[in-house]
Design an enzyme around this catalytic site. Structure first.
Site, PDB file in Angstrom:
ATOM      1  N   LYS B  79     -15.909 -59.950  13.040  1.00 34.00           N
ATOM      2  CA  LYS B  79     -15.645 -58.554  13.431  1.00 34.00           C
ATOM      3  C   LYS B  79     -14.755 -58.558  14.669  1.00 34.00           C
ATOM      4  CE  LYS B  79     -18.174 -54.266  14.605  1.00 34.00           C
ATOM      5  NZ  LYS B  79     -19.518 -53.687  14.859  1.00 34.00           N
ATOM      6  N   SER B 154     -20.606 -49.666  12.050  1.00 36.72           N
ATOM      7  CA  SER B 154     -19.224 -49.934  12.415  1.00 36.72           C
ATOM      8  C   SER B 154     -18.684 -51.263  11.890  1.00 36.72           C
ATOM      9  CB  SER B 154     -19.106 -49.924  13.933  1.00 36.72           C
ATOM     10  OG  SER B 154     -19.830 -51.000  14.491  1.00 36.72           O
ATOM     11  N   SER B 178     -25.129 -50.869  13.045  1.00 34.84           N
ATOM     12  CA  SER B 178     -23.776 -51.246  12.618  1.00 34.84           C
ATOM     13  C   SER B 178     -23.660 -52.521  11.796  1.00 34.84           C
ATOM     14  CB  SER B 178     -22.857 -51.354  13.841  1.00 34.84           C
ATOM     15  OG  SER B 178     -22.517 -50.075  14.294  1.00 34.84           O
TER      16      SER B 178
END
Lengths: 478, 475, 98
Positions: B79, B154, B178
């Site tokens: 990420k 997210s 997330s």
């Protein structure tokens, strides 16, 4: 009429002292202030994305030690907070500082003015925080060097109990002496290791409520603080005398012009939005830890001075000079303890040691002569084995080469002659060789005896004990 | 040949150890696949081919020399919020365009030491603020189950990459769900470790007291394996816990005898999609069948979780994001007349709407006159929520709940209703508020959308939830 | 909407505290959205929080320290590599007017 009003002054100081650590408060970068710009920096002190603070344990220790030195209460539970403040010298745009649970609260520092007046100034709190970076103001732009960002500071906040620029000056000297003594800071003013925010207000005598105050930030010389306060106090008095009101504002001290000017008014005061720092764990101190630190503390300089006066029979002035710097005081005390005549040791420290140190720009830690040697030297003088002139010669040798004073005296044959028989011969020689002086003395010229003693010293090649020589002369000329 | 899309870490290690494939071959195959197919999903923001292939060659050489490593030669997608030395790290924001990280996050350094390869960076909601990945400044990621839908967020890029088979495994971060929610939407496994389990050093902070990095994988076993590598105390992160790291993979026995699983009634409220309810109930039944005792419990403070979470998260975020000012790194606005003007313009141009909204909310709740009513109260509410979970875990080893009230959101569906989006986090934020661990495991479907279940465990009891997740996976 | 109670958030004022410019459009949009959100989070006012200790961070670790030992800093080049603008080894910023 109003010019007859007397005004009272109230001053509060926030003193920022840089602690003497190897590394910054939250990262392992060096605190060296002489490095090239932006070379002692890392993701932590540059406020990089993802970087986290890691607290330097020595900073915590030094903060507590300072508090213990001045009688503060150490908060058993203390924590850090983020203080929001946008400025190019703040790499995270918040300063990691302490808000409601500072490491120390309370305490006091004793000051002494030049006229000998003594006073105790209350301390509100001491907290730990990180230093800001250094801004360089160029013509059309500015530049930032983050080497200083994150160097460790304590902020010492006084109660508003300082009542004159002289007291402020004395307070700064006292606090500097304490932190240097404790070994937690070098307090080098040229390197900016002590900086001060100054609050002051004036009010007419008889008024209880303090006047509106102004603040001057980031002053870094004692003289500057003194001058700034003198100017600002007079300015405020003038405002009041002319019927005006002092407004709460931040003012800038311009040392060249010798005046203060408005920098920020209260309207644009900051909202610091303190937030408990989630990245640092609380500090919890138990008795054992505090006791360990307490036992490692040196004596306060003021206390030590009083003790020197009593224990070593020194005049207050001499004791004050000796305790001014801890290494000097330590050296003196080590020698004094071994000496039969500490006052003599003090004399050699004051007249010889300090003078030579300053002439040679040496530090006492570099001196080859040991405190033991100085003690022995004083004992030789005390026992009248050598006279004071010889002692000076021995002192010079010890200072430059070290060694054992007794050995030096013996090898050079400098021991003074205290044997009455031997001196009597020199006395007779002197009397025989100086009939005129003998006449003078007998005619009532008392000073002539000094000349004759000098003659005895000459015949004895300086080794005769002068007191003994004088006694013998007086006896013979009776 | 091997089926790269369904290859997991465990399978890849077998192939690498047997010599059937090399790490270079595997990495190249993944790169080719991503190039061919990621235009459908936009899971990756950047691919670092050269970097990854060089690492892979190094791993192959080590293997040839007889060296081993728990992840030797395994490519992992990261990420774009975790710092990898020498790679970009935009956090999905224009304000970090051009930033190249000079250091490894600790979790990354641990993966690196175990032999992992960092082949690319996945899309995300800007600074991890969002539940759809639509808040990325760069691209809209699509759900591989149905590309009309968001992948969740997210960590939507990581979830989509793993879900679409474009990554063997990935790292995400979880501040309020997330990792778990996008894993749920994209049909993969997502583990949010207990707060303090994995070092946060190098994880760009959104909310420092909630953030945790964790694995997003195809199997529970892979998640256990990655956590074993990532977890542990770190001298660079004061909040990382000095708690021993168990060999999680050894707990995956499939037998739930002796375990008690709590079912908090507040997580089964009106308005939950019936298919979500049905899926969670099926999982609970399965656990009972495998020997677990099922117990009804209650967490009455659940109703206050969203309010508490958004006050604390935005308050911390407002200070964490203050540093993005265009002075030391990242993008900088032109034409500023003084530093404050520079900040104002840089933030205006660099941050997206959701980030601005949260900075303003967070600044407000800390501001003079409002602190006690908002942030101060939220801190106390957090204490109560933590205590409520502590108490609840006295009676059970884990809990099973839904993850999201709905099986997914259509792209664009919630664009102008931030409060509605926040309320969708109701089942995930509690784990972050309480500092406990949570696992998302796929267990059902509604049409082509995937539905997962959430397994919550006490702090530092990841083995409990991994064991249950693994057992469910074996159905 | 159930406003009135919260006399509220002034988006333009708070944006200035955060040193972030907003367009008129953003101010207007955020104002109504944040009025709604602030109205919602006021829900925590319903809780009885008297005597409850605040938790500003997770589980209670105390006294986590680092030894005062030097670690490698970034090289100067690496430290400046990300600088948007550099001037003679310094991070360049618009003129600071105090």
């Amino acid at each position: 009429m109003s010019e007859n009003i007397n005004y009272l002054t109230t001053i509060g100081l926030e003193v920022h002292v840089q602690l003497k650590t190897k590394t910054k408060i939250f990262c392992g970068c060096s605190v060296d202030s002489e490095s090239e710009p932006n070379t002692n920096v890392c993701p932590v002190c540059l406020g990089y994305p993802g970087a986290l603070p890691a607290l330097n344990e020595t900073v915590v220790k030094y903060g507590i030690m300072t508090g213990l030195m001045i009688g503060s209460k150490i908060n058993r539970y203390s924590k850090f907070d983020r203080k929001s403040y946008f400025y190019p010298d703040m790499s995270k745009n918040f300063q990691t500082s302490q808000f409601d649970l500072p490491i120390c609260e309370g305490g006091s520092i004793d000051i002494e003015l030049e006229d000998g007046t003594r006073k105790s100034i209350g301390i509100t709190r001491i907290h730990l925080e990180e230093n800001a970076a250094k801004n360089f103001h160029l013509v059309k732009m500015s530049g930032v060097d983050f080497n200083r960002a994150g160097t460790p500071l304590i902020e010492v906040v006084t109660e508003p109990e300082i009542e004159s620029p002289e007291e402020a000056y004395a307070f700064l000297q006292a606090i500097r002496q304490i932190v240097v003594y404790t070994g937690v800071s070098d307090c080098n003013l040229e390197l900016g290791q002590l900086r001060c925010d100054v609050n002051c207000s004036v009010r007419p005598e008889g008024q209880v409520k303090l006047g509106e105050r102004t603040e001057m930030k980031n002053l870094n010389t004692f003289k500057g603080i003194y001058n700034a306060l003198q100017y600002e106090i007079e300015r405020q008095k003038d405002v009041l005398r002319s019927g005006g009101t002092v407004s709460q504002e931040t003012r800038r001290w311009d040392p060249d012009a010798g005046i203060t000017t408005v920098m920020r008014t209260k309207e644009d005061a900051h909202d610091y939005r303190y937030l408990p720092e989630p990245d640092l764990m609380p500090m919890v101190f138990d008795d054992e830890y505090l006791e360990e630190l307490r036992s490692s503390l040196p004596e306060l300089p003021a206390k030590r001075r009083e003790r020197f006066v009593v224990a070593y029979s020194l005049p207050a002035y001499d004791a004050g000079v000796l305790v001014a710097e801890k290494p000097i005081a330590d050296y003196f005390e080590a020698a004094a303890k071994l000496s039969k005549n500490p006052k003599l040791v003090s004399n050699y420290m004051m007249t010889e040691m300090l003078r030579i140190l300053s002439e040679t720009e040496k530090d006492i830690s570099e001196v080859t002569m040991t405190p033991e040697a100085l003690a022995k030297l004083s004992n030789l003088v005390d026992a009248k084995t050598i006279n004071s002139n010889t002692a000076k010669k021995v002192f010079d040798i010890l200072f430059n080469e070290g060694g054992d004073p007794e050995k030096i005296v013996n090898e050079n044959g400098w021991a003074q002659v205290s044997d009455t028989g031997a001196i009597e011969g020199f006395v007779d020689e002197a009397i025989a060789a100086n009939p005129k002086s003998v006449e003078d003395y007998k005619a009532g010229k008392v000073a002539a005896i000094k000349f004759l003693v000098g003659q005895v010293m000459r015949f004895s090649k300086g080794k005769a004990n002068p007191q003994l020589a004088e006694s013998l002369l007086l006896e013979k000329l009776q | 040949m091997f089926d790269i899309k369904n290859l997991d870490i465990t399978g890849a290690l077998v192939l690498l150890d047997s010599g059937e494939i090399t790490s270079v071959g595997l990495t190249q195959a993944l790169i080719d696949l991503i190039k061919a197919e990621d235009s459908k999903y936009n899971a990756y923001l950047t691919l670092d081919e050269e970097y990854a292939l060089a690492q892979a060659a190094g791993a192959d050489a080590k293997r040839a020399a007889g060296e081993t490593g728990k992840l030797l030669g395994i490519p992992v997608a990261i990420k774009d919020v975790l710092n990898v030395e020498g790679q970009v790290c935009t956090c999905g924001s224009k304000i970090l365009e051009g930033y190249v990280s000079p250091y490894d996050a600790t979790a990354i350094a641990k993966l690196r030491a175990a032999g992992a390869i960092f082949l690319g960076r996945t899309n995300m909601d800007e600074f991890a603020m969002g539940s759809t990945t639509e808040n990325s400044a760069f691209q809209v990621t699509k759900n591989p189950c149905n590309t009309d839908y968001v992948p969740g967020g997210s960590s939507g890029g990581s979830a989509a990459a793993v879900g679409a088979g474009l990554a063997i495994a990935a790292l995400g971060t979880d501040t309020g769900g997330s990792i778990r929610q996008p894993a749920c939407f994209c049909g993969c496994v997502g583990l949010k470790p207990s707060y303090g389990r994995v070092s946060r050093f190098g994880l760009t902070a959104y909310c420092s007291s909630f953030d945790q990095a964790g694995p997003m994988t195809k199997t529970v076993k892979d998640a256990a394996l990655l956590l074993e590598v990532m977890a542990g105390v770190d001298e660079y992160d004061a909040s990382s816990a000095p708690v021993d790291v168990p060999e999680y993979t050894k707990h995956l026995t499939g037998d739930l005898t002796g375990m008690t699983i709590g079912i908090p009634k507040e997580y089964f409220i009106d308005g939950i999609d019936p298919e979500v309810s049905r899926t969670v109930k099926a999982a609970i039944d399965k656990c009972a069948e495998l020997g677990a005792e099922i117990k009804d419990i209650s967490l009455p403070l659940t109703d206050y979780a969203i309010a508490t979470y958004y006050i604390i998260a935005t308050a911390e975020a407002s200070t964490n994001l203050a540093r993005f000012d265009g002075v030391r790194y990242g993008a900088r606005a032109e034409g500023a007349t003084d530093p404050i003007d520079l900040y104002k313009k840089t933030k205006a141009a660099g941050f997206g709407e959701e980030v601005k909204r949260r900075i303003i909310l967070g600044t407000y709740v800390l501001s003079s006159g409002y602190y006690d009513a908002y942030y101060g109260s939220a801190q106390k509410a957090r204490t109560l929520i933590m205590q409520e979970f502590d108490k609840a875990f006295e009676d059970c080893d884990a809990m099973i709940t839904p993850i999201s009230p709905v099986p997914g959101y259509k792209i664009g569906e919630n664009e102008n209703d931030p409060l509605k989006m926040y309320l969708g986090d109701i089942f995930t934020v509690t784990a972050n508020l309480a500092g406990i661990c949570g696992l998302s495991v796929p267990y059902g479907k509604k049409d082509d959308l995937s539905i997962g279940v959430q397994i919550l465990g006490p702090a530092f009891k990841e083995e409990n939830i991994l064991k249950i997740g693994d057992a469910l996976e074996r159905k | 909407m159930s406003e009135e109670k919260h006399n509220g958030i002034d988006v333009a004022y708070v944006a200035n505290l955060a040193r972030m410019s907003l367009t008129e459009y953003e101010i207007e949009k955020f104002q109504s959205q944040l009025d709604q959100i602030v109205g919602y989070v006021e829900k925590i006012g319903e809780l009885d929080l008297d005597g409850v200790e605040p938790s500003s961070r997770m589980r209670s670790l105390n006294n986590v320290y680092r030894k005062d030992e030097l670690r490698d800093s970034l090289s100067h080049d690496k430290a400046m590599a990300n600088a948007p603008e550099e001037l003679n080894g310094l991070f360049k910023v618009p003129k600071i007017v105090e």
